[in-house]
Motif scaffolding. Sequence first.
Motif, short mmCIF file in Angstrom:
data_model
loop_
_atom_site.label_atom_id
_atom_site.label_comp_id
_atom_site.label_asym_id
_atom_site.label_seq_id
_atom_site.Cartn_x
_atom_site.Cartn_y
_atom_site.Cartn_z
N LYS A 185 2.33 -3.23 -2.04
CA LYS A 185 1.92 -4.13 -3.12
C LYS A 185 3.12 -4.82 -3.75
CE LYS A 185 -2.34 -1.73 -4.26
NZ LYS A 185 -3.03 -0.83 -5.20
N GLU A 186 4.24 -4.11 -3.87
CA GLU A 186 5.42 -4.66 -4.53
C GLU A 186 6.29 -5.53 -3.62
OE1 GLU A 186 7.42 -1.21 -6.09
OE2 GLU A 186 5.88 -0.87 -7.62
N HIS A 187 6.25 -5.29 -2.30
CA HIS A 187 7.22 -5.94 -1.42
C HIS A 187 6.65 -6.73 -0.26
CE1 HIS A 187 9.49 -2.63 -3.37
NE2 HIS A 187 10.42 -3.56 -3.45
N TYR A 188 5.38 -6.57 0.06
CA TYR A 188 4.88 -7.21 1.28
C TYR A 188 4.94 -8.73 1.22
CZ TYR A 188 2.59 -7.82 5.69
OH TYR A 188 2.33 -8.18 7.00
N ALA A 229 2.59 6.13 -2.03
CA ALA A 229 3.92 5.53 -2.19
C ALA A 229 4.08 4.33 -1.25
CB ALA A 229 5.01 6.57 -1.91
N LEU A 230 3.61 4.46 -0.03
CA LEU A 230 3.67 3.34 0.92
C LEU A 230 2.78 2.19 0.45
CD1 LEU A 230 4.82 2.25 3.54
CD2 LEU A 230 2.94 3.39 4.75
N GLN A 275 7.24 -13.82 3.35
CA GLN A 275 8.19 -14.93 3.16
C GLN A 275 9.27 -14.91 4.23
OE1 GLN A 275 9.73 -14.76 -0.86
NE2 GLN A 275 7.68 -14.70 -1.74
N ALA A 276 9.78 -13.72 4.53
CA ALA A 276 10.81 -13.59 5.56
C ALA A 276 10.27 -14.01 6.92
CB ALA A 276 11.34 -12.15 5.61
N ARG A 277 9.06 -13.63 7.23
CA ARG A 277 8.45 -14.03 8.50
C ARG A 277 8.29 -15.55 8.58
NH1 ARG A 277 3.51 -9.64 9.27
NH2 ARG A 277 4.83 -7.89 9.89
#
Length: 130
Positions: free
Chosen positions: A110-113, A104-105, A118-120
């Motif tokens: 894969k879906e959000h990293y 799940a992690l 981008q935020a960094r």
Amino acid sequence: MKSPFSAKTVQPDISLSVCGYRKVLDIISSKWTALVIYAMEDGIIRYGEIRRRIEGISKKMLTQTLRQLERDGLVKRVITPSVPPIVEYSLTRLGESLLEPMRALNKWTKEHYSLVEQARAAYDQGNNEE
């Protein structure tokens, strides 16, 4: 009704020494631990095969990681007497039970990293302008 997330909590309600989640993260948070568990997800595997599957892991780190996982009850080691001895590793039932949350992690990663990256980048760009 007071929110459990209130900033006005008088006593600490989150403890490093008591938090079970933190204790589990201590076990699986090593980059090598997660990779070794993934290497064993298909069943019995020999030391050399684990080492070949995991890019960049040294013999020392693999040995330490396997010993810690065995100590924690997540991995079973079986030695077959021969010359040289055959040493095989597998996940215990407890170790197998970690696969679902780790998958799940992995899925979340894969879906959000890319959004984290981008935020960094946005954060770093904003802080460099000062």
